[in-house]
Design an enzyme around this catalytic site. Sequence first.
Site, PDB file in Angstrom:
ATOM      1  N   LYS A  74       0.805  -1.233   0.000  1.00  0.00           N
ATOM      2  CA  LYS A  74       0.000   0.000   0.000  1.00  0.00           C
ATOM      3  C   LYS A  74       0.839   1.286   0.000  1.00  0.00           C
ATOM      4  O   LYS A  74       0.402   2.298  -0.535  1.00  0.00           O
ATOM      5  CB  LYS A  74      -0.952   0.007   1.199  1.00  0.00           C
ATOM      6  CG  LYS A  74      -2.118  -0.963   1.053  1.00  0.00           C
ATOM      7  CD  LYS A  74      -3.096  -0.809   2.203  1.00  0.00           C
ATOM      8  CE  LYS A  74      -4.268  -1.757   2.025  1.00  0.00           C
ATOM      9  NZ  LYS A  74      -5.317  -1.543   3.046  1.00  0.00           N
ATOM     10  N   ASP A 110     -10.281   2.949   1.786  1.00  0.00           N
ATOM     11  CA  ASP A 110     -10.543   2.299   3.087  1.00  0.00           C
ATOM     12  C   ASP A 110     -11.330   3.221   4.024  1.00  0.00           C
ATOM     13  O   ASP A 110     -12.376   2.849   4.555  1.00  0.00           O
ATOM     14  CB  ASP A 110      -9.225   1.900   3.771  1.00  0.00           C
ATOM     15  CG  ASP A 110      -8.645   0.611   3.200  1.00  0.00           C
ATOM     16  OD1 ASP A 110      -9.403  -0.203   2.641  1.00  0.00           O
ATOM     17  OD2 ASP A 110      -7.418   0.419   3.325  1.00  0.00           O
TER      18      ASP A 110
HETATM   19  P1  NDP Z   1      -1.659  -2.758  11.333  1.00  0.00           P
HETATM   20  O1  NDP Z   1      -0.805  -3.962  11.545  1.00  0.00           O
HETATM   21  O2  NDP Z   1      -1.179  -1.639  10.485  1.00  0.00           O
HETATM   22  O3  NDP Z   1      -2.031  -2.137  12.801  1.00  0.00           O
HETATM   23  C1  NDP Z   1      -2.454  -2.971  13.839  1.00  0.00           C
HETATM   24  C2  NDP Z   1      -2.903  -2.130  15.039  1.00  0.00           C
HETATM   25  O4  NDP Z   1      -3.489  -3.027  15.994  1.00  0.00           O
HETATM   26  C3  NDP Z   1      -1.785  -1.393  15.746  1.00  0.00           C
HETATM   27  O5  NDP Z   1      -2.261  -0.155  16.225  1.00  0.00           O
HETATM   28  C4  NDP Z   1      -1.448  -2.330  16.907  1.00  0.00           C
HETATM   29  O6  NDP Z   1      -0.914  -1.668  18.022  1.00  0.00           O
HETATM   30  C5  NDP Z   1      -2.830  -2.837  17.254  1.00  0.00           C
HETATM   31  N1  NDP Z   1      -2.812  -4.116  17.979  1.00  0.00           N
HETATM   32  C6  NDP Z   1      -2.626  -5.357  17.459  1.00  0.00           C
HETATM   33  N2  NDP Z   1      -2.708  -6.278  18.430  1.00  0.00           N
HETATM   34  C7  NDP Z   1      -2.941  -5.614  19.583  1.00  0.00           C
HETATM   35  C8  NDP Z   1      -3.128  -6.012  20.957  1.00  0.00           C
HETATM   36  N3  NDP Z   1      -3.094  -7.307  21.310  1.00  0.00           N
HETATM   37  N4  NDP Z   1      -3.364  -5.059  21.882  1.00  0.00           N
HETATM   38  C9  NDP Z   1      -3.412  -3.755  21.527  1.00  0.00           C
HETATM   39  N5  NDP Z   1      -3.243  -3.312  20.257  1.00  0.00           N
HETATM   40  C10 NDP Z   1      -3.013  -4.236  19.310  1.00  0.00           C
HETATM   41  O7  NDP Z   1      -3.044  -3.326  10.808  1.00  0.00           O
HETATM   42  P2  NDP Z   1      -4.159  -2.544   9.926  1.00  0.00           P
HETATM   43  O8  NDP Z   1      -4.310  -1.179  10.454  1.00  0.00           O
HETATM   44  O9  NDP Z   1      -3.877  -2.756   8.496  1.00  0.00           O
HETATM   45  O10 NDP Z   1      -5.471  -3.426  10.268  1.00  0.00           O
HETATM   46  C11 NDP Z   1      -6.095  -3.378  11.537  1.00  0.00           C
HETATM   47  C12 NDP Z   1      -7.373  -4.193  11.473  1.00  0.00           C
HETATM   48  O11 NDP Z   1      -8.299  -3.565  10.584  1.00  0.00           O
HETATM   49  C13 NDP Z   1      -7.170  -5.622  10.942  1.00  0.00           C
HETATM   50  O12 NDP Z   1      -7.962  -6.505  11.700  1.00  0.00           O
HETATM   51  C14 NDP Z   1      -7.691  -5.572   9.522  1.00  0.00           C
HETATM   52  O13 NDP Z   1      -8.254  -6.804   9.107  1.00  0.00           O
HETATM   53  C15 NDP Z   1      -8.787  -4.518   9.655  1.00  0.00           C
HETATM   54  N6  NDP Z   1      -9.050  -3.828   8.379  1.00  0.00           N
HETATM   55  C16 NDP Z   1     -10.342  -3.800   7.951  1.00  0.00           C
HETATM   56  C17 NDP Z   1     -10.678  -3.170   6.777  1.00  0.00           C
HETATM   57  C18 NDP Z   1     -12.103  -3.173   6.348  1.00  0.00           C
HETATM   58  O14 NDP Z   1     -12.374  -2.799   5.207  1.00  0.00           O
HETATM   59  N7  NDP Z   1     -13.042  -3.551   7.203  1.00  0.00           N
HETATM   60  C19 NDP Z   1      -9.658  -2.482   5.946  1.00  0.00           C
HETATM   61  C20 NDP Z   1      -8.324  -2.550   6.511  1.00  0.00           C
HETATM   62  C21 NDP Z   1      -8.048  -3.208   7.675  1.00  0.00           C
HETATM   63  P3  NDP Z   1       0.673  -1.477  18.231  1.00  0.00           P
HETATM   64  O15 NDP Z   1       1.053  -0.218  17.482  1.00  0.00           O
HETATM   65  O16 NDP Z   1       0.819  -1.332  19.702  1.00  0.00           O
HETATM   66  O17 NDP Z   1       1.346  -2.699  17.670  1.00  0.00           O
END
Ligand code: NDP
Length: 289
Positions: A74, A110
Amino acid sequence: MEGMGINYQAELVGVLGQPVAENPTGVMQEAGFAAAGLNWRYLTMEVPPERLEAAIAGVRALGMRGINLTIPHKVNVIRFLDGLSEEARLIGAVNTVRRDGERLIGENTDGKGFLRGLRQDAGVDPDGKQVVLLGAGGAARAIAIELILAGSANLIVVNRGKERGQTLVTHLMDKTGAAVTLQPWEGTYIVPSDADILVNATSIGLYPNGKALPDISLAAARNDLLVCDAVFNPAVTALLALAKDRGMPVLDGLSMLVYQGVIGFEMWTGVKAPEAVMKRALARALAEC
Ligand code: NDP
């Protein structure tokens, strides 16, 4: 057959990613093309990072009408494109490329998909609303930019990792001038009573960890807090189930996923997307997972 105007040449779109085999977008788009009577095909293609440049040259060579990008392309795709929409530039990532003549233009649908779901499915206009956003990754960034452009007030970003949270907040303030607050996630986060909208943009609750809940308390929140989840698999996450139990309105991640595809469909084809058909196809594909 002469003079019958038969055209066997399909228009091509698709998605580039790695891994990509389980990405359900193609099912949704192809159902939409069929229902709209369009001779278009959506190809799901695995492309490793070192082949992205060649793949985009391929998009040009084949005259493809557009392409979706997913993990890990992306951000990296931007250097191979000819222009960006304002939103894609502000977000710093592209999930949809459309063709403008010979030029390939990067868009980001998105956050727009999330906003459309907010307005159309939840019946909420974000203008002036106080929003709490859990997460600071790619989905959070796209959602935050669109919420700010749509007039949300006093966005609060809650993130586990302080550095990533701070990077997002600085980015949002630098790019938009909006008031954004960072709330480090230490222990249970208490959703404040003046919040109108809560969005989970972390991956907490994503399959196969469907029972996982973000460590938050809704005890102080208003009864009409709108609770939204970006996670779309399962469609009803543990967070949404909890909010429903409390009688709060909810918006699922399926809505965001469908509308980002609907917006892409309309950008590519110029035809109104058959939304209900696309949503059904996607829900069916996810139920089969
Ligand atoms: P990223 O990997 O870029 O970001 C993940 C985020 O989740 C970070 O802020 C991370 O925090 C946090 N996180 C993960 N695990 C934990 C935990 N156990 N406790 C606290 N915080 C946590 O992922 P994306 O932003 O790309 O995607 C996030 C979600 O959104 C996914 O589930 C994805 O499937 C969904 N999504 C849905 C879309 C839709 O159209 N519905 C489109 C795009 C994504 P930290 O910085 O602390 O690691």
